[in-house]
Design a protein around this motif. Structure first.
Motif: not given
Length: 289
Positions: A243-248
């Motif tokens: 999720q955090a990877a997709e956000a950036v």
């Protein structure tokens, strides 16, 4: 220091024991009754609000939902008595950490993200590695608590979510190591080489590090209970990393592989076993599990 501690799972209990051993006054609260048994010297309180006060409050809860429920939905930041600072030591999402930092800033309570690396026995020994990010002044005030619980505190600046990103990156690498060992064992056994012999060689030479040696020993012995860190929590951490990877906009293709393997492991009843049980997936896929 006068400290409130919320969350008495296996990690939390060890951390409280370290604080008590170092001479801190600790009030404890847990959602399930009886969790404080055996913590001699701790003061058990009846509500989270009674723990969330004093010079500092520490939370060590299982996931985003638990932390949000207790701190935000429980209205702890709206109370008349609030702590001098909040050390959030759970492994949570980067997004929630960002939200909590903003909510605490509005309430005037310094917020520090301080997730940890280490198993329950390491927590009890006060030897955790603590990843820390938050306002410099608050981190300085929290130093006696961090020193009591950890062998070393690793600072990552004033922005709390950075610490959570580091923690998720570390857990991604740890789970990747388990997946690699599982696949390597299945490969070796396909060629008649016992997986335990392969791991004995590699974890004492090329990969002689705590993660490979510790989890490798569990895999070699097919020893997955009792869990030091259970598989479903590992699955949660990989999901948070994705999720955090997709956000950036950062692709993490191997994290997707890990997610699917962890889902498969849980589907076969291994959710509450040690994270090392991920290696069983490769063995099963090769027809040897």
């Amino acid at each position: 220091m006068d400290v409130g501690f919320i969350g008495l799972g296996r990690m939390g209990r060890g951390m409280v024991a370290s604080l008590l051993r170092d001479g801190h006054k600790v009030r404890v609260w847990n959602r399930s009754a009886g969790a404080a048994e055996g913590l001699d010297g701790a003061t058990v309180v009846e509500s989270a609000a009674e723990a969330f006060r004093g010079e500092a409050a520490i939370t060590m809860l299982a996931d985003d939902a638990a932390l949000r429920s207790v701190i935000v939905e429980g209205g702890l930041l709206d109370g008349a008595e609030r702590p001098g600072l909040h050390l959030s030591m759970s492994t949570i999402s980067v997004a929630l950490s960002r939200d909590l930092a903003a909510i605490h800033a509005r309430a005037g309570v310094p917020y520090i993200a301080a997730p940890v690396f280490g198993r329950p026995n390491v927590a009890e020994a006060g030897e955790l590695n603590i990843v820390c990010a938050g306002p410099d002044e608050a981190v300085a005030r929290a130093a006696p608590l961090l020193d009591a619980m950890g062998a070393k505190t690793w600072p990552f600046g004033p922005e709390a979510p950075r610490a959570n990103a580091v923690k998720l990156a570390g857990n991604f690498m740890l789970i990747s190591a388990i997946e690699a060992m599982g696949e390597a064992c299945a490969f070796a056994e396909g060629h008649g080489v016992p997986g335990a012999d392969l791991l004995d060689l590699l974890t004492n030479t090329l990969f002689a590090s705590p993660v490979y040696k510790g989890y490798g020993a569990s895999i070699a012995a097919n020893r997955y209970e009792p869990p030091g860190f259970n598989l479903k929590l590992g699955a949660k951490d990989v999901r948070l990393a994705l999720q955090a990877a997709e956000a950036v906009g950062v692709p993490m293709p191997f994290a997707s592989v890990l997610r699917d393997g962890l889902i498969e492991a849980m589907a076969h009843g291994d959710a509450d076993k040690d994270l090392a049980a991920l290696a069983k997936v490769s063995a099963r896929r090769s027809g040897r599990g």
